[in-house]
Design a protein around this motif. Structure first.
Motif, mmCIF file in Angstrom:
data_model
loop_
_atom_site.group_PDB
_atom_site.id
_atom_site.type_symbol
_atom_site.label_atom_id
_atom_site.label_comp_id
_atom_site.label_asym_id
_atom_site.label_seq_id
_atom_site.Cartn_x
_atom_site.Cartn_y
_atom_site.Cartn_z
ATOM 1 N N PHE A 175 0.901 -1.208 -0.010
ATOM 2 C CA PHE A 175 0.108 -0.035 -0.114
ATOM 3 C C PHE A 175 0.579 1.580 0.075
ATOM 4 C CE2 PHE A 175 -2.803 -3.467 1.461
ATOM 5 C CZ PHE A 175 -3.689 -3.391 0.895
ATOM 6 N N THR A 176 0.228 2.366 -0.833
ATOM 7 C CA THR A 176 0.516 3.448 -0.932
ATOM 8 C C THR A 176 0.913 3.674 1.091
ATOM 9 O OG1 THR A 176 -0.401 4.345 -2.508
ATOM 10 C CG2 THR A 176 0.714 5.977 -1.844
ATOM 11 N N ASN A 219 3.824 -0.401 5.756
ATOM 12 C CA ASN A 219 3.137 -2.197 5.538
ATOM 13 C C ASN A 219 3.608 -3.195 6.173
ATOM 14 O OD1 ASN A 219 2.623 -1.599 2.630
ATOM 15 N ND2 ASN A 219 3.631 -0.010 2.401
ATOM 16 N N ILE A 220 5.084 -3.593 6.714
ATOM 17 C CA ILE A 220 5.251 -4.203 7.888
ATOM 18 C C ILE A 220 3.686 -4.582 8.382
ATOM 19 C CG2 ILE A 220 6.885 -5.133 9.224
ATOM 20 C CD1 ILE A 220 8.627 -4.132 7.706
ATOM 21 N N GLY A 234 6.014 4.573 -2.392
ATOM 22 C CA GLY A 234 5.539 5.350 -3.332
ATOM 23 C C GLY A 234 4.489 4.158 -3.539
ATOM 24 N N GLU A 235 3.494 4.780 -4.478
ATOM 25 C CA GLU A 235 2.502 4.036 -5.260
ATOM 26 C C GLU A 235 2.695 1.978 -5.795
ATOM 27 O OE1 GLU A 235 -1.993 4.623 -8.286
ATOM 28 O OE2 GLU A 235 0.053 6.090 -8.683
ATOM 29 N N ARG A 236 2.132 1.160 -4.932
ATOM 30 C CA ARG A 236 2.188 -0.232 -4.297
ATOM 31 C C ARG A 236 3.447 -0.103 -5.167
ATOM 32 N NH1 ARG A 236 -1.976 -2.005 -9.594
ATOM 33 N NH2 ARG A 236 -3.987 -0.329 -8.688
ATOM 34 N N GLY A 237 4.044 0.386 -3.733
ATOM 35 C CA GLY A 237 5.543 0.083 -3.721
ATOM 36 C C GLY A 237 6.669 -0.086 -4.675
ATOM 37 N N LYS A 273 10.943 -5.729 -2.203
ATOM 38 C CA LYS A 273 9.337 -6.048 -2.192
ATOM 39 C C LYS A 273 8.569 -7.183 -1.469
ATOM 40 C CE LYS A 273 7.571 -4.072 -6.212
ATOM 41 N NZ LYS A 273 6.042 -3.658 -7.701
ATOM 42 N N GLN A 274 9.323 -8.084 -2.572
ATOM 43 C CA GLN A 274 9.559 -9.783 -1.515
ATOM 44 C C GLN A 274 9.530 -9.719 0.297
ATOM 45 O OE1 GLN A 274 6.661 -12.397 -1.818
ATOM 46 N NE2 GLN A 274 7.276 -12.116 -4.144
ATOM 47 N N ARG A 275 10.812 -9.196 0.383
ATOM 48 C CA ARG A 275 11.490 -9.249 1.944
ATOM 49 C C ARG A 275 10.009 -8.851 2.529
ATOM 50 N NH1 ARG A 275 16.929 -7.654 1.254
ATOM 51 N NH2 ARG A 275 16.726 -7.762 -0.853
#
Ligand code: ADP
Ligand code: MG
Length: 572
Positions: free
Chosen positions: A420-421, A427-428, A465-468, A476-478
């Motif tokens: 998410f932005t 996000n975590i 940022g938008e959607r990472g 991102k995966q981490r």
């Protein structure tokens, strides 16, 4: 019925409605009283020459004006407040409703549709909610009230006016229809412009890599031009409407003046009555205008309301059944017993699948794309309901648990991570609402994200940022893995979690993933067989169902589909 449902939304705002409506009625009555007061002023007060009375009446009139002004402010403000309140309630209801929907709902709907319902449609509904009942009753009341008084003053002159009124109604209605179509045409064009902007902004990277900027600009110019034209037409119609209504009312005034003068000459009409009549003409125009505006607003608002209801009436198809229990502390023994499932009832994807996964086990699913691996995994959190058979965790059918408690036991990491932005921390923390800072840091550490974050100038507060967008695939995966460590579910599903990564990054992520998989029932869907060497069991899924299962080396010895897949991959 639609209208009955519509009025339901007034209920929580009953008091506001009553205050608004009552004020509007008083304003209308004062409006009707004004010409009568002027008539009295001219016919009775002026000839009497009693200045003290004239002054007293003037002060009284001033007080009435002030009251009327205040009430008009109240009506305008409270009326719109009522509209906004209803609009807000509906928007919240719609959003809540969408949140409760199942995967099937999202499979079949366009994001843009929900967006336009939540914004445009609800604007129209809000306007109707405010203007609808209020304007309707007030307009009817003033119209007939004005006519009644005009008849009482002078029936002949009132009749002459009455002859002209139908033309006026026709003209205003005709103009409104024209305006309506001009505006709706314009709305269509602005939607096109919005669509273009959305497309080329979200696709900016593709546009630039094809160097199609010029092409995009030209396309945009065309749509923007059409929009300009449509809006010009709308304003032209509006200008024509206003001027022709102006002309008609002046014409009517002239007729009343001439005929009134004649009646005055005949001694049938006083000066005050004539002035009062002319003033009443203005009172008469307003309700006609309001009603015809309503004729425009009503279909628009109701159409929006129908579209709103269409969504609201779609009951979510995955809901807790009566008596479903909130379950805690599941171990993660998963059984599929003769499971039949198809996204479409007529087209089965799974035909009688039997599975037995023990708690803590790591099971790899391999097989051709489209075989149903992702489908099998999405049935466990009950993203879709099966058509036959049963799925149980620790011996409890998943339909006997609440959706919330079931899903709190399952974590999913996919190939395309959705972030998410917001910041890295946010996000975590999405993994578990209310997690402490220490827990978030610990999760990041376990996901091998710490070094990367510590090198960032803003650390955990870095906006992704938008959607990472500002993160690499591996980062991102981490982040997704950190989120999962925080959630800490006993059942873990890794759906091609590393497929999009290069081999080097994959190795690092793999390490984090195998740490995440420890002590959990882990289902791995993998494309690259090298990543599943350590799995306790491999299940080969084909379109015909489960074709083979067993240990990695066991299946190689068996020399079937898996051995074949293996050979193809390691030859490369
Ligand atoms: P795999 O993960 O093994 O590649 P999937 O489980 O994604 O396969 O898909 C199995 C079948 O179900 C495919 O034929 C696919 O087209 C279909 N399918 C997958 N998801 C949906 C969906 N949301 N709606 C309709 N059909 C779907
Ligand atoms: Mg898949």
């Amino acid at each position: 019925m639609n209208l009955k449902h519509f009025f339901k939304y007034y209920k929580p705002h009953k008091r506001l409605f009553i205050v608004d409506f009552t004020s509007a009625v008083i304003v209308a009555i004062l409006e009707l009283a004004f010409p009568v007061a002027v008539q009295y002023f001219i016919d009775e007060l002026l000839p009497s020459g009693e200045w003290s009375t004239i002054v007293t009446v003037s002060i009284l009139l001033l007080a009435v004006f002030l009251l009327s002004t205040f009430l008009q402010y109240v009506v305008s403000f409270l009326g719109h407040k009522l509209g906004i309140n209803i609009e807000t309630d509906m928007r919240e209801e719609l959003f809540t409703h969408v949140q409760r929907q199942s995967f099937r709902f999202f499979d079949n709907i366009k994001t843009g549709h929900i967006m336009s319902r939540i914004t445009n449609d609800l604007f129209d509904i809000g306007e109707l909610a405010h203007h609808g009942p209020e304007d309707f009753f007030i307009a009817i009341m003033t119209f007939f009230g004005a006519f009644g008084i005009m008849f009482w003053i002078n029936p002949k002159l009132a009749l002459v006016t009455l002859i002209v009124v139908p033309f006026l109604i026709w003209l205003i209605t005709y103009c409104n229809i024209k305006m309506n179509s001009a505006w709706s045409n314009m709305y269509g064009k602005i939607a096109d412009v919005n669509g273009r902007v959305e497309d080329s902004v979200s696709g900016a990277r593709v546009v630039q890599s094809f160097t199609n900027e010029e092409f995009e600009i030209n396309r945009f110019k065309k749509d923007n031009g059409s929009f300009r034209l449509a809006k010009l037409v709308a304003y032209k119609v509006m200008a024509a409407t206003h001027s022709s209504i102006y002309m008609m009312t002046r014409l009517l005034t002239l007729i009343v003046l001439v005929y009134g003068a004649w009646l005055n000459y005949q001694g049938e009409l006083s000066y005050g009555e004539l002035v009062s009549f002319v003033l009443f003409l203005n009172v008469l125009i307003k309700p006609i205008d309001k009603i015809s505006a309503l004729l425009e607003l009503y279909p628009k608002g109701m159409a929006g309301f129908s579209r709103f209801r269409e969504l609201i009436d779609q009951d979510p198809d995955i809901v807790d059944k009566k008596g479903a229990k909130p379950i805690t502390g599941l171990q993660g023994n998963i059984t599929f017993d003769n499971v039949h499932f198809g996204y479409d009832e007529h087209k089965k994807v799974l035909n009688g699948i039997d599975l037995n996964l023990r708690a803590g086990e790591t099971i790899a699913f391999v097989g051709p794309s489209g075989a149903g691996k992702t489908t099998i995994c999405s049935l466990i959190p009950r993203f879709y309901d099966i058509q036959q058979g049963s799925i149980a965790i620790d011996g409890i059918d998943i339909r006997d648990m609440t959706k919330h408690s079931l899903r709190s036991h399952i974590g999913i990491v996919q190939q395309d991570v959705f972030l998410f932005t917001g910041t890295i921390r946010e996000n975590i923390a999405y993994g578990r609402q209310g997690a402490s800072d220490e827990e978030i840091l610990a999760a990041a550490r376990k996901a091998h994200l710490e070094d990367f974050v510590n090198k960032l100038p803003e650390g955990y507060e870095t906006q992704i940022g938008e959607r990472g967008l500002k993160l690499s695939g591996g980062q991102k995966q981490r982040l997704a893995i950190a989120r999962m460590f925080l959630k800490n579910p006993p059942i873990l599903i890794l759906d091609e979690a590393t497929s999009a990564l290069d081999t080097e990054t994959e190795r690092v992520i793999q390490l984090a993933l195998s740490e995440l998989a420890e002590n959990r029932t882990t289902l791995i869907i993998a494309h690259r067989l090298a990543t599943i060497r350590d799995a306790d069991r491999v299940i080969v899924v084909t379109e015909d169902g489960i074709a083979e299962q067993g240990g990695y080396s066991e299946l190689l010895e068996h020399d079937g589909i898996f051995a074949n897949l293996h050979r193809i991959q390691f030859q490369q």
